[in-house]
Design a protein around this motif. Structure first.
Motif, mmCIF file in Angstrom:
data_model
loop_
_atom_site.group_PDB
_atom_site.id
_atom_site.type_symbol
_atom_site.label_atom_id
_atom_site.label_comp_id
_atom_site.label_asym_id
_atom_site.label_seq_id
_atom_site.Cartn_x
_atom_site.Cartn_y
_atom_site.Cartn_z
ATOM 1 N N GLY A 1 50.278 28.136 46.014
ATOM 2 C CA GLY A 1 49.139 28.327 46.898
ATOM 3 C C GLY A 1 48.028 29.128 46.238
ATOM 4 O O GLY A 1 46.847 28.796 46.365
ATOM 5 N N ILE A 2 48.402 30.199 45.529
ATOM 6 C CA ILE A 2 47.416 31.039 44.843
ATOM 7 C C ILE A 2 46.693 30.254 43.756
ATOM 8 O O ILE A 2 45.451 30.263 43.673
ATOM 9 C CB ILE A 2 48.102 32.280 44.236
ATOM 10 N N ILE A 3 47.467 29.561 42.922
ATOM 11 C CA ILE A 3 46.887 28.829 41.790
ATOM 12 C C ILE A 3 45.953 27.726 42.277
ATOM 13 O O ILE A 3 44.817 27.587 41.788
ATOM 14 C CB ILE A 3 48.000 28.229 40.904
ATOM 15 N N GLU A 4 46.401 26.946 43.247
ATOM 16 C CA GLU A 4 45.594 25.825 43.728
ATOM 17 C C GLU A 4 44.308 26.309 44.385
ATOM 18 O O GLU A 4 43.236 25.714 44.198
ATOM 19 C CB GLU A 4 46.413 24.977 44.708
ATOM 20 N N HIS A 5 44.411 27.397 45.155
ATOM 21 C CA HIS A 5 43.207 27.904 45.819
ATOM 22 C C HIS A 5 42.221 28.475 44.802
ATOM 23 O O HIS A 5 41.008 28.269 44.916
ATOM 24 C CB HIS A 5 43.597 28.974 46.834
ATOM 25 N N ALA B 1 35.750 36.339 51.448
ATOM 26 C CA ALA B 1 37.194 36.448 51.256
ATOM 27 C C ALA B 1 37.908 35.284 51.935
ATOM 28 O O ALA B 1 37.682 34.988 53.109
ATOM 29 C CB ALA B 1 37.690 37.775 51.807
ATOM 30 N N THR B 2 38.749 34.593 51.180
ATOM 31 C CA THR B 2 39.527 33.468 51.708
ATOM 32 C C THR B 2 40.952 33.575 51.185
ATOM 33 O O THR B 2 41.263 34.391 50.332
ATOM 34 C CB THR B 2 38.930 32.111 51.280
ATOM 35 N N GLY B 3 41.823 32.739 51.678
ATOM 36 C CA GLY B 3 43.198 32.754 51.196
ATOM 37 C C GLY B 3 44.157 32.244 52.242
ATOM 38 O O GLY B 3 43.768 31.654 53.250
ATOM 39 N N GLY B 4 45.436 32.476 52.002
ATOM 40 C CA GLY B 4 46.477 32.025 52.915
ATOM 41 C C GLY B 4 47.695 32.925 52.835
ATOM 42 O O GLY B 4 47.632 34.026 52.287
ATOM 43 N N LEU B 5 48.817 32.448 53.346
ATOM 44 C CA LEU B 5 50.059 33.227 53.373
ATOM 45 C C LEU B 5 50.787 33.078 52.047
ATOM 46 O O LEU B 5 51.847 32.452 51.956
ATOM 47 C CB LEU B 5 50.938 32.746 54.544
ATOM 48 N N TRP B 6 50.194 33.686 51.007
ATOM 49 C CA TRP B 6 50.736 33.508 49.665
ATOM 50 C C TRP B 6 51.084 34.834 48.990
ATOM 51 O O TRP B 6 51.160 34.917 47.762
ATOM 52 C CB TRP B 6 49.721 32.770 48.784
ATOM 53 N N GLU C 1 40.505 25.652 43.038
ATOM 54 C CA GLU C 1 39.511 25.024 43.903
ATOM 55 C C GLU C 1 38.224 25.839 43.948
ATOM 56 O O GLU C 1 37.119 25.284 43.871
ATOM 57 C CB GLU C 1 40.082 24.878 45.316
ATOM 58 N N MET C 2 38.355 27.173 44.055
ATOM 59 C CA MET C 2 37.178 28.028 44.082
ATOM 60 C C MET C 2 36.413 27.971 42.769
ATOM 61 O O MET C 2 35.189 27.826 42.744
ATOM 62 C CB MET C 2 37.589 29.475 44.387
ATOM 63 N N LEU C 3 37.146 28.078 41.647
ATOM 64 C CA LEU C 3 36.502 28.156 40.336
ATOM 65 C C LEU C 3 35.988 26.814 39.838
ATOM 66 O O LEU C 3 35.259 26.768 38.842
ATOM 67 C CB LEU C 3 37.486 28.750 39.322
ATOM 68 N N LYS D 1 33.950 24.935 41.449
ATOM 69 C CA LYS D 1 32.592 24.721 41.945
ATOM 70 C C LYS D 1 31.585 25.069 40.846
ATOM 71 O O LYS D 1 31.764 26.055 40.122
ATOM 72 C CB LYS D 1 32.346 25.564 43.188
ATOM 73 N N PRO D 2 30.534 24.279 40.702
ATOM 74 C CA PRO D 2 29.560 24.476 39.614
ATOM 75 C C PRO D 2 28.977 25.886 39.574
ATOM 76 O O PRO D 2 28.748 26.433 38.486
ATOM 77 C CB PRO D 2 28.471 23.439 39.912
ATOM 78 N N GLU D 3 28.727 26.484 40.736
ATOM 79 C CA GLU D 3 28.087 27.802 40.755
ATOM 80 C C GLU D 3 28.985 28.928 40.265
ATOM 81 O O GLU D 3 28.531 30.051 40.039
ATOM 82 C CB GLU D 3 27.577 28.127 42.170
ATOM 83 N N TYR D 4 30.293 28.635 40.068
ATOM 84 C CA TYR D 4 31.223 29.682 39.627
ATOM 85 C C TYR D 4 31.797 29.415 38.238
ATOM 86 O O TYR D 4 32.803 29.997 37.845
ATOM 87 C CB TYR D 4 32.368 29.838 40.633
ATOM 88 N N GLN D 5 31.141 28.536 37.490
ATOM 89 C CA GLN D 5 31.648 28.181 36.165
ATOM 90 C C GLN D 5 31.563 29.329 35.164
ATOM 91 O O GLN D 5 32.256 29.328 34.149
ATOM 92 C CB GLN D 5 30.873 26.971 35.626
ATOM 93 N N ASP D 6 30.707 30.313 35.456
ATOM 94 C CA ASP D 6 30.546 31.405 34.499
ATOM 95 C C ASP D 6 31.454 32.596 34.800
ATOM 96 O O ASP D 6 31.318 33.659 34.184
ATOM 97 C CB ASP D 6 29.085 31.874 34.457
ATOM 98 N N VAL D 7 32.404 32.449 35.712
ATOM 99 C CA VAL D 7 33.367 33.522 35.988
ATOM 100 C C VAL D 7 34.273 33.686 34.774
ATOM 101 O O VAL D 7 34.883 32.727 34.303
ATOM 102 C CB VAL D 7 34.202 33.200 37.246
ATOM 103 N N LYS D 8 34.362 34.907 34.272
ATOM 104 C CA LYS D 8 35.120 35.156 33.042
ATOM 105 C C LYS D 8 36.357 36.020 33.261
ATOM 106 O O LYS D 8 37.263 36.030 32.420
ATOM 107 C CB LYS D 8 34.223 35.826 31.996
ATOM 108 N N HIS D 9 36.399 36.773 34.350
ATOM 109 C CA HIS D 9 37.505 37.696 34.574
ATOM 110 C C HIS D 9 38.143 37.459 35.935
ATOM 111 O O HIS D 9 37.456 37.139 36.904
ATOM 112 C CB HIS D 9 37.029 39.153 34.505
ATOM 113 N N ILE D 10 39.452 37.616 36.005
ATOM 114 C CA ILE D 10 40.192 37.567 37.264
ATOM 115 C C ILE D 10 40.913 38.899 37.420
ATOM 116 O O ILE D 10 41.759 39.263 36.594
ATOM 117 C CB ILE D 10 41.197 36.404 37.294
ATOM 118 N N LEU D 11 40.560 39.634 38.470
ATOM 119 C CA LEU D 11 41.161 40.939 38.736
ATOM 120 C C LEU D 11 42.224 40.769 39.814
ATOM 121 O O LEU D 11 41.936 40.304 40.918
ATOM 122 C CB LEU D 11 40.079 41.925 39.197
#
Length: 331
Positions: A135-139, A18-23, A142-144, A146-156
């Motif tokens: 802040g939310i969009i940029e973070h 879990a990561t994030g900021g004051l957003w 940045e996470m997505l 990364k090559p290992e997360y290219q197959d993420v299909k859903h955002i909850l």
């Protein structure tokens, strides 16, 4: 934000800590309060809060409700009931009515005061969301990326801020290739999830270690690998203090229930009776560095302390034991 993966047996594997900021929604409220402070002035606004805290909470509560209905295409004005105490405090401090000052200020395009109502343009209200949404969009990008997360299909999206149509619209606009899911009553989703997890803790199979964890130990000094400035002389022997003995490494995938241990040893030969009857303290440290050397390194902090009382007869000449860590639950 975190990234999770569903396993074939219907359980959840956490693949990104879990990561994030004051957003969150509080960031929007802070921007609203900052705007009010700029309109009436720092000194007057502070006096208003100090003497009329309930009225301050009242106007913030109104904004909290109204902001959830603001969308990209919202036009016109957002109307709030203006506390009489704020107008009175302003007149006392400046000798002028607040409504008149606003009409003659640079804020007249965005706000107005009329018959006890505080009218804010929808465009100005949307500006309060800018920093948090960016802040939310940029973070997330940045996470997505990364090559290992290219197959993420859903955002909850969960939490109170996820109930804002403006936030949801921006997420759908910036991530057109992802399916954006906002559950019913998203504001309570975190609470409901915590309750469900309490009834079924086996649902999560593994999670990345949020930090590097270890013990503070000492050892015989070795000039080839130890820092002389962190050593001390005890009798005729030199020891190195504050070695970070690692147990779990940050971002390491660890299965829930995993156990690891570190052996500890203490020599009480020739030690005083008072020392033999003293408690043994074992310091636990954490770090954001994957390979800290000493517990005094910049990114290290004390995480806890184990206090072990001696047996009734005191510690024997040689004490051997182990400290066992079990990785599980929610840390």
């Amino acid at each position: 934000m975190t990234i999770e993966q569903n396993t074939l047996d219907g359980k959840i594997k956490l693949v990104h800590k879990a990561t994030g900021g004051l957003w969150g929604g509080d960031k929007v409220n802070q921007e609203f309060s900052k705007f009010l402070r700029n309109v009436v002035g720092e000194e007057i606004f502070n006096k208003f809060i100090r003497e009329n805290i309930l009225d301050f909470l009242f106007i913030n509560g109104q904004f909290e409700t109204k902001k959830r209905s603001i969308r990209k295409d919202t036009e016109g004005e957002i109307v709030l009931q203006l506390p009489v105490s704020l107008c009175e405090t302003y007149v006392e401090g400046t000798g002028k009515p607040l409504a008149e000052t606003i009409r003659n200020s640079i804020h007249s395009r965005d706000i107005s005061v009329m018959r006890g109502r505080f009218n804010i343009s929808a465009e100005k209200c949307r500006s309060f969301f800018t920093g948090a949404i960016r802040g939310i969009i940029e973070h997330a990008k940045e996470m997505l990326s990364k090559p290992e997360y290219q197959d993420v299909k859903h955002i909850l999206m969960v939490g109170g801020f996820s109930e804002s149509p403006l936030v949801v619209d921006e997420m759908r606009s910036c991530f057109p290739d992802k399916r954006i899911i906002v559950p019913f009553d998203a504001g309570l989703s975190v609470l409901k999830g915590a309750v469900l997890y309490g009834h079924n803790t086996d649902i999560i199979t593994s999670r990345p270690s949020p930090l590097t964890y270890g013990l503070s130990l000492y050892d015989n000094f070795d000039e080839r690998k130890h820092d002389m400035t962190k050593s001390v002389m005890v009798g005729r022997e030199r020891f190195i203090l504050g070695l970070f003995e690692k147990v779990f490494t940050i971002n390491e995938e660890v299965k829930i229930g995993s156990k690891r241990s570190i052996g500890v040893y203490e020599n009480y030969v020739g030690k005083s009776d008072a020392l033999r009857r003293s408690t043994k303290e074992i310091q636990i440290f954490s770090s954001s560095d994957p390979n800290p050397r000493y517990v005094t390194d910049q990114n290290c902090s004390r995480h806890g302390c184990l206090v072990v009382p001696p047996p009734e007869s005191g510690w024997p000449d040689h004490v051997k034991g182990k400290v066992e860590f079990e990785f599980g639950a929610t840390e």
